[in-house]
Scaffold this active site. Structure first.
Site, PDB file in Angstrom:
ATOM      1  N   HIS A  68       0.801  -1.125   0.044  1.00  0.00           N
ATOM      2  CA  HIS A  68       0.169  -0.148  -0.105  1.00  0.00           C
ATOM      3  C   HIS A  68       0.897   1.295  -0.087  1.00  0.00           C
ATOM      4  O   HIS A  68       0.270   2.208  -0.374  1.00  0.00           O
ATOM      5  CB  HIS A  68      -1.050   0.237   1.075  1.00  0.00           C
ATOM      6  CG  HIS A  68      -2.233  -0.989   0.899  1.00  0.00           C
ATOM      7  ND1 HIS A  68      -3.366  -0.468   1.213  1.00  0.00           N
ATOM      8  CD2 HIS A  68      -2.199  -2.348   0.493  1.00  0.00           C
ATOM      9  CE1 HIS A  68      -4.369  -1.588   0.815  1.00  0.00           C
ATOM     10  NE2 HIS A  68      -3.456  -2.359   0.439  1.00  0.00           N
ATOM     11  N   VAL A  72       1.570   3.532  -4.322  1.00  0.00           N
ATOM     12  CA  VAL A  72       0.986   4.853  -4.245  1.00  0.00           C
ATOM     13  C   VAL A  72       2.100   6.013  -4.247  1.00  0.00           C
ATOM     14  O   VAL A  72       2.662   5.820  -3.306  1.00  0.00           O
ATOM     15  CB  VAL A  72      -0.355   5.162  -3.272  1.00  0.00           C
ATOM     16  CG1 VAL A  72      -0.899   6.485  -3.400  1.00  0.00           C
ATOM     17  CG2 VAL A  72      -1.155   4.034  -3.129  1.00  0.00           C
ATOM     18  N   GLY A  93       4.759   5.587  -5.356  1.00  0.00           N
ATOM     19  CA  GLY A  93       6.277   4.760  -5.083  1.00  0.00           C
ATOM     20  C   GLY A  93       6.485   4.483  -3.534  1.00  0.00           C
ATOM     21  O   GLY A  93       5.732   5.013  -2.684  1.00  0.00           O
ATOM     22  N   ASP A 107       7.506   5.765  -0.471  1.00  0.00           N
ATOM     23  CA  ASP A 107       8.177   7.125  -0.091  1.00  0.00           C
ATOM     24  C   ASP A 107       7.488   7.180   1.355  1.00  0.00           C
ATOM     25  O   ASP A 107       7.221   8.398   1.896  1.00  0.00           O
ATOM     26  CB  ASP A 107       7.590   7.970  -1.125  1.00  0.00           C
ATOM     27  CG  ASP A 107       6.114   8.301  -0.961  1.00  0.00           C
ATOM     28  OD1 ASP A 107       5.472   7.131  -0.682  1.00  0.00           O
ATOM     29  OD2 ASP A 107       5.533   9.393  -1.280  1.00  0.00           O
ATOM     30  N   SER A 124       4.492   7.739   2.269  1.00  0.00           N
ATOM     31  CA  SER A 124       3.285   8.545   2.148  1.00  0.00           C
ATOM     32  C   SER A 124       2.018   7.878   2.658  1.00  0.00           C
ATOM     33  O   SER A 124       1.290   8.559   3.250  1.00  0.00           O
ATOM     34  CB  SER A 124       2.923   8.989   0.593  1.00  0.00           C
ATOM     35  OG  SER A 124       2.690   7.669   0.012  1.00  0.00           O
ATOM     36  N   HIS A 167      -2.071 -13.507   0.552  1.00  0.00           N
ATOM     37  CA  HIS A 167      -3.378 -13.375   1.240  1.00  0.00           C
ATOM     38  C   HIS A 167      -3.341 -14.846   1.920  1.00  0.00           C
ATOM     39  O   HIS A 167      -4.442 -15.193   2.628  1.00  0.00           O
ATOM     40  CB  HIS A 167      -4.537 -13.292   0.375  1.00  0.00           C
ATOM     41  CG  HIS A 167      -4.575 -11.597  -0.123  1.00  0.00           C
ATOM     42  ND1 HIS A 167      -5.463 -11.465  -1.132  1.00  0.00           N
ATOM     43  CD2 HIS A 167      -4.149 -10.656   0.486  1.00  0.00           C
ATOM     44  CE1 HIS A 167      -5.546 -10.272  -1.141  1.00  0.00           C
ATOM     45  NE2 HIS A 167      -4.734  -9.702  -0.147  1.00  0.00           N
TER      46      HIS A 167
HETATM   47  C1  HEM Z   1      -4.405  -8.369  -6.132  1.00  0.00           C
HETATM   48  C2  HEM Z   1      -4.664  -7.043  -5.458  1.00  0.00           C
HETATM   49  C3  HEM Z   1      -5.157  -7.049  -4.290  1.00  0.00           C
HETATM   50  C4  HEM Z   1      -6.551  -6.855  -3.633  1.00  0.00           C
HETATM   51  C5  HEM Z   1      -7.732  -6.590  -4.131  1.00  0.00           C
HETATM   52  C6  HEM Z   1      -6.416  -6.840  -2.064  1.00  0.00           C
HETATM   53  C7  HEM Z   1      -7.362  -6.737  -1.227  1.00  0.00           C
HETATM   54  C8  HEM Z   1      -7.162  -6.834   0.144  1.00  0.00           C
HETATM   55  C9  HEM Z   1      -8.229  -6.498   1.102  1.00  0.00           C
HETATM   56  C10 HEM Z   1      -9.604  -6.084   0.763  1.00  0.00           C
HETATM   57  C11 HEM Z   1      -7.778  -6.847   2.420  1.00  0.00           C
HETATM   58  C12 HEM Z   1      -8.536  -6.870   3.725  1.00  0.00           C
HETATM   59  C13 HEM Z   1      -8.496  -5.444   4.248  1.00  0.00           C
HETATM   60  C14 HEM Z   1      -9.545  -5.374   5.330  1.00  0.00           C
HETATM   61  O1  HEM Z   1     -10.890  -5.618   5.199  1.00  0.00           O
HETATM   62  O2  HEM Z   1      -9.327  -5.020   6.578  1.00  0.00           O
HETATM   63  C15 HEM Z   1      -6.348  -7.280   2.213  1.00  0.00           C
HETATM   64  C16 HEM Z   1      -5.715  -7.647   3.202  1.00  0.00           C
HETATM   65  C17 HEM Z   1      -4.338  -8.006   3.150  1.00  0.00           C
HETATM   66  N1  HEM Z   1      -3.582  -7.962   1.614  1.00  0.00           N
HETATM   67 FE1  HEM Z   1      -4.408  -7.690  -0.035  1.00  0.00          FE
HETATM   68  N2  HEM Z   1      -5.077  -7.007  -1.819  1.00  0.00           N
HETATM   69  C18 HEM Z   1      -4.346  -7.259  -2.966  1.00  0.00           C
HETATM   70  C19 HEM Z   1      -2.919  -7.254  -3.216  1.00  0.00           C
HETATM   71  C20 HEM Z   1      -2.211  -7.598  -2.233  1.00  0.00           C
HETATM   72  C21 HEM Z   1      -0.588  -7.588  -2.101  1.00  0.00           C
HETATM   73  C22 HEM Z   1       0.218  -7.401  -3.393  1.00  0.00           C
HETATM   74  C23 HEM Z   1      -0.030  -8.019  -1.012  1.00  0.00           C
HETATM   75  C24 HEM Z   1       1.203  -8.065  -0.257  1.00  0.00           C
HETATM   76  C25 HEM Z   1       2.244  -8.249  -1.276  1.00  0.00           C
HETATM   77  C26 HEM Z   1      -1.412  -7.977  -0.079  1.00  0.00           C
HETATM   78  C27 HEM Z   1      -1.053  -8.286   1.291  1.00  0.00           C
HETATM   79  C28 HEM Z   1      -2.280  -8.282   2.191  1.00  0.00           C
HETATM   80  C29 HEM Z   1      -2.160  -8.638   3.449  1.00  0.00           C
HETATM   81  C30 HEM Z   1      -0.753  -9.330   4.186  1.00  0.00           C
HETATM   82  C31 HEM Z   1      -3.445  -8.446   3.977  1.00  0.00           C
HETATM   83  C32 HEM Z   1      -3.926  -8.899   5.432  1.00  0.00           C
HETATM   84  C33 HEM Z   1      -3.397  -7.411   6.285  1.00  0.00           C
HETATM   85  C34 HEM Z   1      -3.823  -7.755   7.858  1.00  0.00           C
HETATM   86  O3  HEM Z   1      -4.044  -8.746   8.442  1.00  0.00           O
HETATM   87  O4  HEM Z   1      -3.271  -6.639   8.401  1.00  0.00           O
HETATM   88  N3  HEM Z   1      -2.585  -7.700  -0.829  1.00  0.00           N
HETATM   89  N4  HEM Z   1      -6.032  -6.962   0.690  1.00  0.00           N
END
Ligand code: HEM
Ligand SMILES: *[C@@H]1O[C@H](CO)[C@@H](O)[C@H](O)[C@H]1NC(C)=O
Ligand SMILES: *[C@@H]1O[C@H](CO)[C@@H](O)[C@H](O)[C@H]1NC(C)=O
Length: 354
Positions: A75, A79, A81, A83, A85, A204
């Site tokens: 995240h 956004v 890069g 940085d 932010s 995920h």
């Molecule tokens: C491909 C598109 C992606 C979408 C649409 C997406 C969407 C989401 C959403 C909706 C959540 C839950 C947020 C919440 O309801 O609290 C989430 C959690 C998470 N995402 Fe993604 N994500 C994506 C890609 C990624 C990438 C690239 C990474 C890291 C390399 C990532 C790592 C995580 C992690 C670790 C969580 C859990 C965070 C926590 O438990 O604090 N996600 N993501």
């Protein structure tokens, strides 16, 4: 010949000046080409040990903090890069920083970053950027959550940005309701391939999501989500609909609590794990079995190339460990927009006073 040597020298001198006065520097914008391994070797020896110590401590107390740090690098870097932010708190002058954007729901572990920054300010004041801390911390978190299987050397030398807008986060980060074409286009804009979209989605395997992030999945057909798992999620999400007390569920069904699984999805009981938030390729197995939470996860099965990679990483966990490491490294190299101002923040939540 003489002229070009001279030009070379003045270019080198200019570089030196920039290196000595990072607070006034214009951020590098050539794909992270200015980043270096061991960037702080002379100016803040031991920096990576300090970061790792604090990340390990946070994960020992709560493995969920590790998941939050892995999400934070994504995240931040997608956004403007890498940085930092994403770390800026809203102020009266800038009430809508990135972290206030709906797409950043659930973003966490800011206090882990604060703790690391405080330790580093004591050790070597004004030296280590928050942007580098985010990258080091995500690197260490992914390594610790995977028992060392995910690992890479992280170059550093990033500057902290002074711009943070919720609208930029909304525009650049993918939404869980996206179709596979939207996901592919979103990653393409940052120069990430379909394969890298699949690789990075494997994150995920850890962490949690709010019910509001997968609401539509609760009425999706069996071809998209196993009905027993859907019932489990519906049960958990019935508690409170949306709002501040929106419940969270484990991203990885293998981390769900045994009582809920016994009640709604008994056939899965044998696959639950003792250690929560283990970062491995289990996401791909879950996905092929239609037991993932987000629509964006399931969508990867609906496009030929993406599906091929989902199968590939389900079959070979070692391959995923390696490719995920490479993809995180690539993520960490996303540059700030050209001509952005950069500084070394004193506190990660606020820009310095000028
Ligand atoms: C491909 C598109 C992606 C979408 C649409 C997406 C969407 C989401 C959403 C909706 C959540 C839950 C947020 C919440 O309801 O609290 C989430 C959690 C998470 N995402 Fe993604 N994500 C994506 C890609 C990624 C990438 C690239 C990474 C890291 C390399 C990532 C790592 C995580 C992690 C670790 C969580 C859990 C965070 C926590 O438990 O604090 N996600 N993501
Ligand atoms: C993607 O690559 C193009 C071509 O090399 C480059 O101009 C652009 O700045 C890159 N975009 C990002 C976000 O790195
Ligand atoms: C899995 O991937 C690793 C790492 O690339 C490779 O060395 C190994 O041969 C692969 N295993 C199988 C069974 O294909």
């Amino acid at each position: 010949m003489k002229v070009s040597v001279l030009a070379l020298w003045s270019a080198a001198a200019a570089l030196l000046l920039v290196a000595q006065a990072p607070s006034a520097a214009e951020a590098s914008h050539h794909g992270g080409a200015g980043l270096k391994l061991g960037y702080y070797k002379k100016t803040c020896p031991g920096v990576e040990n300090v970061v790792k110590y604090h990340v390990a401590k946070a994960i020992k107390a709560n493995r969920g903090a590790g998941a939050a740090l892995v999400r934070l690098i994504f995240h931040d870097c997608f956004v403007r890069g890498c940085d930092a932010s994403v770390l800026l708190d809203p102020t009266p002058a800038n009430p809508e920083t990135e972290k206030t954007a709906p797409i950043n729901i659930g973003l966490a572990a800011f206090e882990v970053i604060d703790e690391i920054k405080a330790a580093l300010e004591e050790r070597c004041p004004g030296t280590v950027s928050c942007a580098d801390i985010v990258v080091y911390a995500a690197r260490d978190a992914s390594s610790l959550l995977s028992n060392g299987h995910v690992h890479f050397a992280a170059p550093a030398g990033r500057l902290d940005g002074v711009v943070s807008r919720a609208a930029d986060a909304q525009r650049d980060l993918p939404d869980s309701t996206f179709t596979v074409s939207e996901l592919i286009r979103n990653f393409r804009r940052k120069n990430f391939t379909v394969e890298e979209l699949v690789i990075l989605s494997g994150a995920h395997a850890v962490g949690v999501g709010h019910c509001s992030s997968f609401r539509a999945r609760l009425s999706a057909p069996p071809a998209q989500i196993v009905p027993a798992y859907r019932n489990l999620l519906s049960g958990k999400c019935a508690a409170a609909a949306g709002g501040a007390d929106d419940p969270v569920v484990a991203n990885n069904v293998r981390d769900e609590d045994p009582r809920a699984v016994a009640a709604a999805f008994p056939s899965f009981l044998g696959k639950l794990r003792k250690a929560r938030d283990f970062l491995d390729n289990s996401y791909y197995h879950n996905n092929l079995a239609r037991i993932v939470t987000f629509n964006s996860d399931w969508q990867l099965l609906t496009e030929k190339e993406a599906l091929g990679h989902v199968k590939e990483y389900a079959e070979n966990g070692t391959l995923w460990d390696e490719d995920f490491s490479d993809a995180l490294l690539k993520l960490s190299r996303l540059p700030m927009p050209p001509h952005s101002k950069g500084e070394i923040r004193k506190t990660c939540r606020w820009v310095n006073h000028h």
